[in-house]
Scaffold this active site. Sequence first.
Site, short mmCIF file in Angstrom:
data_model
loop_
_atom_site.label_atom_id
_atom_site.label_comp_id
_atom_site.label_asym_id
_atom_site.label_seq_id
_atom_site.Cartn_x
_atom_site.Cartn_y
_atom_site.Cartn_z
N GLY A 8 0.77 -1.03 -0.46
CA GLY A 8 0.07 -0.26 -0.10
C GLY A 8 0.98 1.22 -0.11
O GLY A 8 0.00 2.39 0.29
N GLY A 10 3.05 2.31 -2.30
CA GLY A 10 3.70 1.48 -3.54
C GLY A 10 2.90 2.89 -4.49
O GLY A 10 1.48 3.05 -3.88
N ILE A 12 -0.27 2.24 -7.20
CA ILE A 12 -1.23 1.87 -7.06
C ILE A 12 -2.50 1.59 -5.68
O ILE A 12 -3.30 2.17 -5.57
CB ILE A 12 -1.50 0.75 -7.68
CG1 ILE A 12 -1.62 0.84 -8.90
CG2 ILE A 12 -3.24 1.03 -7.95
CD1 ILE A 12 -1.72 0.02 -10.09
N ASP A 59 7.95 -7.85 4.93
CA ASP A 59 7.96 -8.37 3.53
C ASP A 59 7.15 -9.13 3.04
O ASP A 59 6.91 -10.44 4.27
CB ASP A 59 9.17 -9.00 3.66
CG ASP A 59 9.38 -9.25 2.25
OD1 ASP A 59 8.47 -9.66 1.22
OD2 ASP A 59 10.89 -9.59 1.77
N THR A 124 -2.58 -7.97 -13.41
CA THR A 124 -1.84 -7.21 -14.58
C THR A 124 -2.80 -7.47 -16.18
O THR A 124 -2.64 -9.10 -16.44
CB THR A 124 -0.77 -6.53 -14.89
OG1 THR A 124 -0.25 -6.48 -15.88
CG2 THR A 124 -0.09 -8.42 -14.88
N ASP A 125 -2.84 -6.92 -16.83
CA ASP A 125 -3.73 -7.44 -18.41
C ASP A 125 -2.01 -8.20 -18.95
O ASP A 125 -2.06 -8.62 -20.11
CB ASP A 125 -4.04 -6.08 -18.98
CG ASP A 125 -2.77 -5.00 -19.13
OD1 ASP A 125 -1.37 -5.16 -19.04
OD2 ASP A 125 -3.12 -3.71 -20.11
N GLU A 126 -1.19 -7.86 -18.73
CA GLU A 126 0.47 -8.05 -18.78
C GLU A 126 0.30 -10.02 -18.69
O GLU A 126 1.08 -10.70 -20.44
CB GLU A 126 1.50 -7.47 -18.91
CG GLU A 126 2.00 -6.23 -18.69
CD GLU A 126 2.82 -5.36 -18.60
OE1 GLU A 126 4.16 -6.35 -18.96
OE2 GLU A 126 2.83 -4.67 -18.31
N TYR A 150 8.50 -10.92 -15.45
CA TYR A 150 7.16 -10.09 -14.84
C TYR A 150 5.77 -10.56 -14.93
O TYR A 150 5.50 -10.70 -14.05
CB TYR A 150 7.55 -8.27 -15.32
CG TYR A 150 6.09 -8.17 -14.11
CD1 TYR A 150 5.68 -7.73 -13.18
CD2 TYR A 150 5.47 -7.47 -15.57
CE1 TYR A 150 4.40 -7.10 -12.59
CE2 TYR A 150 3.79 -6.13 -14.79
CZ TYR A 150 3.36 -7.21 -14.31
OH TYR A 150 2.40 -6.09 -13.36
N LYS A 154 3.05 -12.86 -12.66
CA LYS A 154 2.10 -12.16 -12.00
C LYS A 154 1.68 -13.59 -12.36
O LYS A 154 0.11 -13.90 -11.92
CB LYS A 154 1.62 -11.03 -12.17
CG LYS A 154 2.20 -9.94 -11.91
CD LYS A 154 2.32 -9.66 -10.43
CE LYS A 154 0.68 -9.11 -10.23
NZ LYS A 154 0.45 -8.75 -9.16
N ASN A 179 -2.98 -1.14 -18.36
CA ASN A 179 -1.92 0.37 -18.00
C ASN A 179 -2.12 1.41 -16.85
O ASN A 179 -3.47 2.34 -17.53
CB ASN A 179 -0.66 1.03 -18.62
CG ASN A 179 -0.18 -0.22 -19.61
OD1 ASN A 179 -0.31 -1.71 -20.18
ND2 ASN A 179 0.95 0.47 -19.58
N TYR A 207 10.73 3.36 -26.38
CA TYR A 207 11.23 2.24 -27.22
C TYR A 207 11.38 2.05 -28.89
O TYR A 207 9.60 2.02 -29.42
CB TYR A 207 10.50 0.90 -26.58
CG TYR A 207 11.42 0.92 -25.01
CD1 TYR A 207 13.00 0.77 -24.48
CD2 TYR A 207 10.89 0.45 -24.23
CE1 TYR A 207 13.35 0.13 -23.91
CE2 TYR A 207 11.52 -0.12 -22.45
CZ TYR A 207 12.88 -0.22 -22.62
OH TYR A 207 13.28 -0.73 -21.87
N ASN A 249 2.38 4.51 -27.80
CA ASN A 249 3.19 5.48 -27.47
C ASN A 249 3.40 6.79 -27.83
O ASN A 249 4.14 7.35 -26.81
CB ASN A 249 4.58 4.52 -26.40
CG ASN A 249 3.61 3.27 -25.72
OD1 ASN A 249 3.43 2.97 -25.44
ND2 ASN A 249 5.11 2.29 -25.44
N ARG A 273 12.69 -2.84 -26.22
CA ARG A 273 12.35 -3.74 -25.11
C ARG A 273 12.54 -5.38 -25.87
O ARG A 273 12.58 -5.48 -26.33
CB ARG A 273 12.14 -3.27 -24.14
CG ARG A 273 11.38 -4.62 -23.11
CD ARG A 273 9.58 -4.51 -22.39
NE ARG A 273 10.08 -3.27 -21.79
CZ ARG A 273 9.06 -2.77 -21.27
NH1 ARG A 273 8.06 -3.00 -21.21
NH2 ARG A 273 9.13 -1.85 -20.32
#
Length: 337
Positions: A8, A10, A12, A59, A124-126, A150, A154, A179, A207, A249, A273
Amino acid sequence: MRLLVTGGAGFIGSNFVRYILQKHPDWEVLNLDKLTYAGNLDNLRDVESLPGYRFVQGDIADPGLVEELMAGGWDAVVNFAAETHVDRSIADSSPFVRTNVEGVRVLLEAARRHKIPLFLQVSTDEVYGSLREEDPPFTESSPLLPNSPYAASKAAADLLCRAYHRTYGLPVIITRCSNNFGPYQFPEKLIPLAVTNLLEGKPVPVYGDGRNIRDWIYVEDHCRALELVLLKGRPGEIYNIGGGQEMRNLDLLREVLRLLGKGEEYLVFVPDRPGHDWRYALDSTKIERELGFERKHTFAEALRCTVKWYVENEWWWRPLKERLKGDRHPHPYPARA
């Protein structure tokens, strides 16, 4: 309602804590955060004295601490705690596996033992991978095809959450968002990096050719969606939370330049990337129909407010960028020029 919120401090997570405490002053929030490089108690300076708020540094991968805190009789656990930067995961995936996978396992196991009524995993959508331009947006039934360490970490956490729900009956809900942007976002991410670099008269790295497409949502709208999921969501379900605003982007950066009165000479194209996903887009029909979710902010309005916030809050981002100057992490976004 009494919430144990992890991560909490960070970007978001802190926006969510603030949103909840302002919207529901009778709710209680315990914020557990490790305060890694992107965790920042300044994000919550304006709510830290509220009677319903308490902070614990720690942690989520520490079983003893998590067990102790989970015994507090919470109505829900909301997990934001994660390593999130794709470039950092490419350089070294080990912190991502420790926090995003093992940390989530520790949380789930403690939640199971203490019979927590609801575990909300913020994802995440990723995890879905990449879309072509002609593809329809991802739905909750789209396969998980992560392309970065990453995203893979997730996705692994999401599958653990599913397993704990199916195996043990733990009431778990997973949300997957596009995002985010808004105040208090660490200045290695695209929008705050661009704004703060331009305020410093520095170039903005782009990028590849800048044509990659992302779906953007204002962080407060994301928080509103999470509130709905807490109050009305069904355990065992997944809810996509999209912004409904796809943009290349390069076009996004041109809009930031326009808002700050800068020219395109500030844009510097850098090598792409590795494994860079081409396009993300989410279908939010499910959360809209079942829970009544509506975005309250237009993209143009939210971006204008976000840029204005960084212009007016140099006290917040300046020390963070000074810290990044000594960062040996090899991606181009923390520009050192």
